[in-house]
Design an enzyme around this catalytic site. Structure first.
Site, short mmCIF file in Angstrom:
data_model
loop_
_atom_site.label_atom_id
_atom_site.label_comp_id
_atom_site.label_asym_id
_atom_site.label_seq_id
_atom_site.Cartn_x
_atom_site.Cartn_y
_atom_site.Cartn_z
N ASP A 56 0.85 -1.19 0.00
CA ASP A 56 0.00 0.00 0.00
C ASP A 56 0.89 1.24 0.00
OD1 ASP A 56 -1.72 2.11 0.56
OD2 ASP A 56 -2.84 1.02 2.10
N ASN A 83 2.44 7.72 -9.88
CA ASN A 83 1.29 7.39 -10.72
C ASN A 83 0.12 6.82 -9.95
OD1 ASN A 83 -0.13 6.43 -13.32
ND2 ASN A 83 0.23 4.54 -12.18
N ALA A 84 0.35 6.13 -8.85
CA ALA A 84 -0.74 5.44 -8.14
C ALA A 84 -1.85 6.42 -7.78
CB ALA A 84 -0.20 4.78 -6.87
N GLY A 85 -3.08 6.01 -8.00
CA GLY A 85 -4.20 6.89 -7.70
C GLY A 85 -5.49 6.13 -7.53
N ILE A 86 -6.47 6.82 -6.97
CA ILE A 86 -7.80 6.25 -6.78
C ILE A 86 -8.81 7.37 -6.93
CG2 ILE A 86 -7.85 6.60 -4.27
CD1 ILE A 86 -9.19 3.84 -4.04
N SER A 134 -4.33 15.76 -12.54
CA SER A 134 -5.55 15.61 -13.32
C SER A 134 -6.12 16.99 -13.60
CB SER A 134 -6.58 14.77 -12.55
OG SER A 134 -7.85 14.79 -13.20
N TYR A 147 -11.89 13.66 -5.18
CA TYR A 147 -10.83 13.51 -6.17
C TYR A 147 -10.33 14.88 -6.63
CZ TYR A 147 -8.47 11.81 -10.38
OH TYR A 147 -7.54 11.52 -11.35
N LYS A 151 -6.45 16.11 -6.07
CA LYS A 151 -5.60 16.48 -7.20
C LYS A 151 -5.28 17.97 -7.18
CE LYS A 151 -5.01 12.50 -9.23
NZ LYS A 151 -3.67 11.88 -9.39
#
Length: 261
Positions: A56, A83-86, A134, A147, A151
């Site tokens: 994680d 890069n990891a995102g949700i 983003s 989100y 971001k």
């Protein structure tokens, strides 16, 4: 031979970036929360230039293990790709605050903490940081309040960090993609923290991960500071700033499916 660390590397854009970096000869350290898929990806790349540590990304102990692996296995770090995102698809008024905390932890806190911890290695190599933001960090999108907030915070932090690192020889690229055909949307959270139960709304062309990875690596190689790969999103961002009322009307119609019924 450059050493590249990629988070969220087993799926979507992360996996496209891993393949592209491997093809150009990089030594890779990949990480992802999906340990089974990550191990499969390492086998697919199939040589000694690739190492992986699953876990994680919000866990600071994992972050330290990643940097220790860089030192022990490669002796350096040239490029960190956050890069990891949700994401989530749920009205703010109906969303469990735990969802917002999770999105903020993955999309903002983790890349901030990992980047700061990686600075000693990056200073030694005069390396670079690529952070995937983003367009949602620039303009509001219905059903994505958490989100957008994460971001937006990510963008502001790394814009400030860029200035603070200007004397250290560390480059920093912020990427502002719009809608991509990647697993982040397929794994979006709903209001209760379970997978979202409705399809996403989009604006403009939905781009593929391979196309986006190519754009990112070209921008990084050119030493660029920001990448806005989608013209439609740039126009929407401008519209939000000069005619916010009109933008709200258009957004409300396009994203009506995100509103509670």
């Amino acid at each position: 031979m450059s050493v590249t660390l990629i988070t969220g590397a087993a799926n979507g854009l992360g996996w496209a970036l891993a393949r592209s970096c491997h093809a150009r000869g990089d030594q890779l350290l990949l990480t992802d929360i999906d340990d089974t898929l990550l191990a499969q990806r390492v086998r697919e790349l199939g040589d000694e230039r690739v190492s992986a540590v699953a876990g994680d990304i919000t866990d600071t102990q994992l972050q330290q293990r990643l940097l220790e692996r860089c030192r022990e296995r490669f002796g350096r770090l040239d490029l960190l790709i956050n890069n990891a995102g949700i994401t989530h698809r749920s009205p703010a008024t109906r969303t469990d605050p735990a969802v917002f905390r999770k999105v903020m932890a993955v999309d903002y806190q983790a890349p901030v903490e990992l980047s700061l911890a990686a600075l000693p290695l990056l200073r030694q190599s005069q390396g670079r940081i690529v952070t995937i933001g983003s367009m949602a960090g620039w303009l509001p999108v219905l059903g994505r309040a958490g989100y957008c907030a994460a971001k937006g915070a990510l963008s502001q932090f790394f814009e400030v960090l860029r200035a603070e690192l200007s004397q250290d020889g560390i480059g920093l690229l912020l990427v502002y993609p719009s809608f991509l055909d990647t697993s982040i949307e397929r794994h979006a959270l709903g209001a209760d923290g379970q997978p979202a139960g409705h399809a996403r709304s989009t604006i403009g062309k939905v781009r593929g991960a391979e196309w986006m990875a190519e754009q990112i690596l070209q921008a990084d190689a050119a030493g660029r500071e920001r990448l806005f790969p989608d013209r439609g999103s740039r126009l929407a961002s401008l519209l939000w700033r000069i005619a916010p009322g009109f933008y709200y009307g258009q957004m409300s119609r396009r994203f009506a499916g995100e509103l509670p019924h």
